[in-house]
Write an enzyme that holds these catalytic residues in place. Structure first.
Site, mmCIF file in Angstrom:
data_model
loop_
_atom_site.group_PDB
_atom_site.id
_atom_site.type_symbol
_atom_site.label_atom_id
_atom_site.label_comp_id
_atom_site.label_asym_id
_atom_site.label_seq_id
_atom_site.Cartn_x
_atom_site.Cartn_y
_atom_site.Cartn_z
ATOM 1 N N HIS A 110 0.720 -1.314 -0.034
ATOM 2 C CA HIS A 110 0.154 -0.066 0.011
ATOM 3 C C HIS A 110 0.812 1.208 -0.069
ATOM 4 O O HIS A 110 1.750 1.385 0.716
ATOM 5 C CB HIS A 110 -1.058 -0.144 1.199
ATOM 6 C CG HIS A 110 -2.014 -0.714 1.121
ATOM 7 N ND1 HIS A 110 -3.159 -0.630 1.759
ATOM 8 C CD2 HIS A 110 -2.545 -1.739 0.321
ATOM 9 C CE1 HIS A 110 -4.168 -1.500 1.322
ATOM 10 N NE2 HIS A 110 -3.595 -2.177 0.518
ATOM 11 N N TYR A 153 -9.299 5.636 7.299
ATOM 12 C CA TYR A 153 -9.400 5.992 8.613
ATOM 13 C C TYR A 153 -10.167 7.356 8.641
ATOM 14 O O TYR A 153 -10.160 8.272 8.177
ATOM 15 C CB TYR A 153 -8.062 6.872 9.331
ATOM 16 C CG TYR A 153 -7.055 5.396 9.537
ATOM 17 C CD1 TYR A 153 -6.154 5.005 8.365
ATOM 18 C CD2 TYR A 153 -6.740 5.114 10.618
ATOM 19 C CE1 TYR A 153 -5.312 4.054 8.728
ATOM 20 C CE2 TYR A 153 -5.866 3.941 10.999
ATOM 21 C CZ TYR A 153 -5.062 3.540 9.803
ATOM 22 O OH TYR A 153 -3.903 2.700 10.103
ATOM 23 N N PRO A 160 -4.420 0.589 18.991
ATOM 24 C CA PRO A 160 -3.979 -0.115 17.592
ATOM 25 C C PRO A 160 -3.861 1.043 16.789
ATOM 26 O O PRO A 160 -3.509 0.727 15.492
ATOM 27 C CB PRO A 160 -5.009 -0.998 17.453
ATOM 28 C CG PRO A 160 -6.233 -0.642 18.404
ATOM 29 C CD PRO A 160 -5.552 -0.163 19.583
ATOM 30 N N LYS A 217 0.894 0.078 15.065
ATOM 31 C CA LYS A 217 2.500 -0.050 15.562
ATOM 32 C C LYS A 217 2.608 -1.314 16.178
ATOM 33 O O LYS A 217 4.069 -1.622 16.438
ATOM 34 C CB LYS A 217 2.620 1.117 16.362
ATOM 35 C CG LYS A 217 2.892 2.375 15.780
ATOM 36 C CD LYS A 217 4.194 2.504 14.711
ATOM 37 C CE LYS A 217 3.902 3.077 13.393
ATOM 38 N NZ LYS A 217 4.131 2.530 12.203
ATOM 39 N N TYR A 257 4.229 6.476 9.840
ATOM 40 C CA TYR A 257 3.172 5.338 9.807
ATOM 41 C C TYR A 257 4.026 4.164 8.777
ATOM 42 O O TYR A 257 3.779 2.959 9.218
ATOM 43 C CB TYR A 257 2.228 5.657 8.633
ATOM 44 C CG TYR A 257 0.926 4.808 8.593
ATOM 45 C CD1 TYR A 257 -0.258 4.786 9.257
ATOM 46 C CD2 TYR A 257 1.077 3.620 7.734
ATOM 47 C CE1 TYR A 257 -1.114 4.068 9.223
ATOM 48 C CE2 TYR A 257 0.154 2.564 7.542
ATOM 49 C CZ TYR A 257 -1.089 2.900 8.509
ATOM 50 O OH TYR A 257 -2.021 2.004 8.297
HETATM 51 P P1 FAD Z 1 1.725 -11.708 21.429
HETATM 52 O O1 FAD Z 1 1.365 -11.792 20.053
HETATM 53 O O2 FAD Z 1 1.104 -11.511 22.628
HETATM 54 O O3 FAD Z 1 2.850 -13.026 21.867
HETATM 55 C C1 FAD Z 1 2.907 -13.256 23.067
HETATM 56 C C2 FAD Z 1 2.857 -15.092 23.146
HETATM 57 O O4 FAD Z 1 3.170 -15.414 24.446
HETATM 58 C C3 FAD Z 1 1.598 -15.460 22.846
HETATM 59 O O5 FAD Z 1 1.554 -16.402 21.769
HETATM 60 C C4 FAD Z 1 1.376 -16.026 24.379
HETATM 61 O O6 FAD Z 1 0.216 -17.065 24.343
HETATM 62 C C5 FAD Z 1 2.613 -16.430 24.828
HETATM 63 N N1 FAD Z 1 2.726 -16.422 26.118
HETATM 64 C C6 FAD Z 1 1.752 -15.567 27.113
HETATM 65 N N2 FAD Z 1 2.450 -16.005 28.332
HETATM 66 C C7 FAD Z 1 3.046 -17.110 28.432
HETATM 67 C C8 FAD Z 1 3.713 -17.991 29.256
HETATM 68 N N3 FAD Z 1 3.407 -17.856 30.519
HETATM 69 N N4 FAD Z 1 4.238 -18.937 28.955
HETATM 70 C C9 FAD Z 1 4.430 -19.317 27.600
HETATM 71 N N5 FAD Z 1 4.001 -18.499 26.647
HETATM 72 C C10 FAD Z 1 3.243 -17.399 27.012
HETATM 73 N N6 FAD Z 1 -1.448 -4.205 16.560
HETATM 74 C C11 FAD Z 1 -1.551 -3.821 15.485
HETATM 75 O O7 FAD Z 1 -0.684 -3.113 14.997
HETATM 76 N N7 FAD Z 1 -3.021 -3.627 14.634
HETATM 77 C C12 FAD Z 1 -4.188 -4.311 15.192
HETATM 78 O O8 FAD Z 1 -5.081 -4.306 14.525
HETATM 79 C C13 FAD Z 1 -3.888 -5.010 16.483
HETATM 80 N N8 FAD Z 1 -5.063 -5.534 16.895
HETATM 81 C C14 FAD Z 1 -4.640 -6.286 18.111
HETATM 82 C C15 FAD Z 1 -5.951 -6.791 18.524
HETATM 83 C C16 FAD Z 1 -5.758 -7.408 19.801
HETATM 84 C C17 FAD Z 1 -6.882 -8.551 20.664
HETATM 85 C C18 FAD Z 1 -4.451 -7.675 20.684
HETATM 86 C C19 FAD Z 1 -4.241 -8.355 21.851
HETATM 87 C C20 FAD Z 1 -3.297 -7.040 20.022
HETATM 88 C C21 FAD Z 1 -3.518 -6.488 18.814
HETATM 89 N N9 FAD Z 1 -2.443 -5.622 18.165
HETATM 90 C C22 FAD Z 1 -2.569 -4.858 17.106
HETATM 91 C C23 FAD Z 1 -1.210 -5.624 18.682
HETATM 92 C C24 FAD Z 1 -0.319 -6.604 18.066
HETATM 93 O O9 FAD Z 1 -0.931 -7.774 17.778
HETATM 94 C C25 FAD Z 1 0.814 -7.281 19.113
HETATM 95 O O10 FAD Z 1 1.407 -5.862 19.482
HETATM 96 C C26 FAD Z 1 1.626 -8.123 18.936
HETATM 97 O O11 FAD Z 1 1.103 -9.416 18.848
HETATM 98 C C27 FAD Z 1 2.708 -8.256 19.730
HETATM 99 O O12 FAD Z 1 3.703 -9.466 19.724
HETATM 100 P P2 FAD Z 1 4.446 -10.181 20.725
HETATM 101 O O13 FAD Z 1 5.003 -11.475 20.090
HETATM 102 O O14 FAD Z 1 5.174 -9.194 21.428
HETATM 103 O O15 FAD Z 1 3.103 -10.679 21.693
HETATM 104 C C1 DHB Z 2 -5.378 -2.545 11.072
HETATM 105 C C2 DHB Z 2 -5.433 -2.496 12.247
HETATM 106 C C3 DHB Z 2 -4.852 -1.264 12.759
HETATM 107 O O1 DHB Z 2 -4.645 -0.822 14.057
HETATM 108 C C4 DHB Z 2 -4.567 -0.179 11.791
HETATM 109 O O2 DHB Z 2 -4.310 0.950 12.184
HETATM 110 C C5 DHB Z 2 -4.582 -0.408 10.400
HETATM 111 C C6 DHB Z 2 -5.100 -1.797 9.787
HETATM 112 C C7 DHB Z 2 -5.529 -3.936 10.504
HETATM 113 O O3 DHB Z 2 -6.049 -5.071 11.587
HETATM 114 O O4 DHB Z 2 -5.665 -4.425 9.300
#
Ligand code: FAD
Ligand code: DHB
Length: 393
Positions: free
Chosen positions: A72, A201, A295, A299, A387
């Site tokens: 994009h 947005y 979100p 980021k 962004y």
């Molecule tokens: P996570 O993806 O949270 O991974 C952590 C992992 O550790 C998980 O698999 C979990 O099961 C595991 N874990 C936890 N505790 C333990 C333990 N005690 N022992 C072993 N394993 C464990 N970001 C965006 O940019 N856009 C979005 O639209 C967006 N939507 C989101 C929606 C939701 C519901 C959530 C929660 C987050 C969203 N985010 C979004 C944020 C983004 O998904 C996260 O920043 C990203 O997943 C971070 O990655 P991570 O690997 O740090 O953590």
């Molecule tokens: C999506 C999520 C976001 O937070 C955003 O700013 C743009 C796209 C998505 O899930 O596609």
């Protein structure tokens, strides 16, 4: 069992770190509490910054992304019933973003790790990380009903916001900075083609809305809703009607989203949080384990990736040269980028959402800010640079 790097959590941060270490010939073991299917289906982010895309390519984990991901070159901002495009390459010297879902990044990294990486254990629930300030930190976990220990040279907490690794940093040296928001997102996945080929947005008097996508046939859509909203109060038709109302523009009165079956519906609360420092002794925190953002602006996943890119570089440097210089700089290096992303996410969130307590004066300020973003190349470039992602490290 002993390993060089024990990784707690098999989300994007843990899986990418395991891959980067494997490519450099450094052992790791990744412990993930959930099962593989759960981790691969968890609906979350969708936008990859240029730097995340480049890192996945360099890691040899981009083959499917390059086939199926959608590049994009901009976004559309809608406000005051008008529409305005922000052109990323023109404003950033050629940078863009990739639409490729977190679920797919995770599937690709899991497949690679299981094929030729260090052990990746699902259903391995970490209970504690001990001895951060000694020579051999220990991870205690339960796998297949048995208590186990993993001794490590280094432990990396990639276990998300509700993880346990953060507790390895004593409370006396740890500070958490937090902010909550008076609204949430209702997110849906729909079997419906996106109506526009970039993300939209929208600021509106009815609240924020975002139109994103997962493929040419699947839309991902979000609506601002009050905190504690029950998704059951939002039947599909109500969601579509509300989305159409929030995206409405005067120049195109007939504009409507394509509707289709809704396959997932969830309410996502929003929070900003940063825990400092991101390192204590031989334990490092990365991704959501150390910080989360609301979100808006996409980021979260990208910050998780940039943390582990910085950390992998530092671990490889130590492995090859014996110098801990980059490991010592890890927390400060990441926190500079983390705070920039915290500010950008806060800015996008508070500029585009309607706070239930906001006054008409506050709304005029938001509209003035949005007009500035879409009429000044300098202001638009500030948005576009943040962004598409600032340099890593
Ligand atoms: P996570 O993806 O949270 O991974 C952590 C992992 O550790 C998980 O698999 C979990 O099961 C595991 N874990 C936890 N505790 C333990 C333990 N005690 N022992 C072993 N394993 C464990 N970001 C965006 O940019 N856009 C979005 O639209 C967006 N939507 C989101 C929606 C939701 C519901 C959530 C929660 C987050 C969203 N985010 C979004 C944020 C983004 O998904 C996260 O920043 C990203 O997943 C971070 O990655 P991570 O690997 O740090 O953590
Ligand atoms: C999506 C999520 C976001 O937070 C955003 O700013 C743009 C796209 C998505 O899930 O596609």
């Amino acid at each position: 069992m002993h390993t060089t790097v024990g990784i707690v959590g098999g989300g994007p941060a843990g899986l990418l770190l395991a891959r980067l270490l494997r490519n450099a010939g450094i052992d790791s073991v990744t412990l993930e509490s959930r099962d593989r299917a759960y981790v691969e289906q968890r609906q979350r982010a969708g936008i990859l910054e240029q730097g995340t895309v480049d890192a996945l390519r360099a890691a040899g984990a981009a083959e499917r992304m390059d086939r199926e991901g959608m590049v994009h070159h901009g976004i559309e901002l809608r406000f005051d019933r008008g529409l305005h495009r922000v052109d990323f390459p023109a404003l950033t010297g050629g940078r863009s973003v990739m639409v490729y879902a977190q679920t797919e990044v995770v599937k690709d990294l899991i497949a690679l790790q299981l094929a030729d990486g260090g052990p990746l254990l699902f259903g391995a629930q970490v209970r504690s990380v001990e001895g951060a300030d000694g020579d051999r930190p220990v991870i205690r976990y339960v796998h297949e009903g048995r208590e186990q220990t993993l001794t490590c040279d280094y432990v990396v907490g990639c276990d998300g916001f509700h993880g346990v690794a953060r507790n390895a940093v004593p409370e006396s040296v740890r500070t958490t900075y937090e902010r909550t928001y008076p609204y949430s997102w209702l997110g849906i996945l729909a079997e419906a083609p996106p109506v526009y080929d970039e993300l939209i947005y929208a600021h509106s008097t009815r609240g924020f809305a975002l139109a994103s996508m997962r493929s040419p046939a699947v839309s991902r859509l979000y609506l601002q809703v009050p905190n504690h909203t029950d998704p059951a109060d939002w039947p599909d038709e109500r969601i579509w009607d509300e989305l159409d109302a929030r995206f409405a523009v005067d120049a195109d009165p007939g504009w409507k989203l394509e509707r289709g079956p809704v396959s997932a519906k969830a309410v996502l609360p929003m929070r900003s949080s940063v825990t400092e420092p991101m390192r204590y002794g031989r334990v490092f925190l990365a991704g959501d384990a150390a910080h989360i953002v609301p979100p808006t602006g996409a980021k979260g996943l990208n910050l998780a990736a940039s943390d582990v890119i910085v950390l992998a570089r530092a671990l490889i440097h130590e492995h090859n040269t014996g110098s801990a210089e980059l490991l010592d700089a890890y927390s400060d290096t990441c926190l500079r980028r983390v705070w920039r992303a915290e500010h950008f996410s806060y800015f996008m969130t508070t500029t585009l959402h309607t706070d239930p307590a906001q006054s008409p004066f506050d709304t005029r300020l938001q509209l003035s800010q949005l007009t500035r973003l879409t009429s000044s190349a300098h202001a638009a470039a500030e948005l576009a640079e943040n962004y598409t992602g600032l340099p890593i490290g």
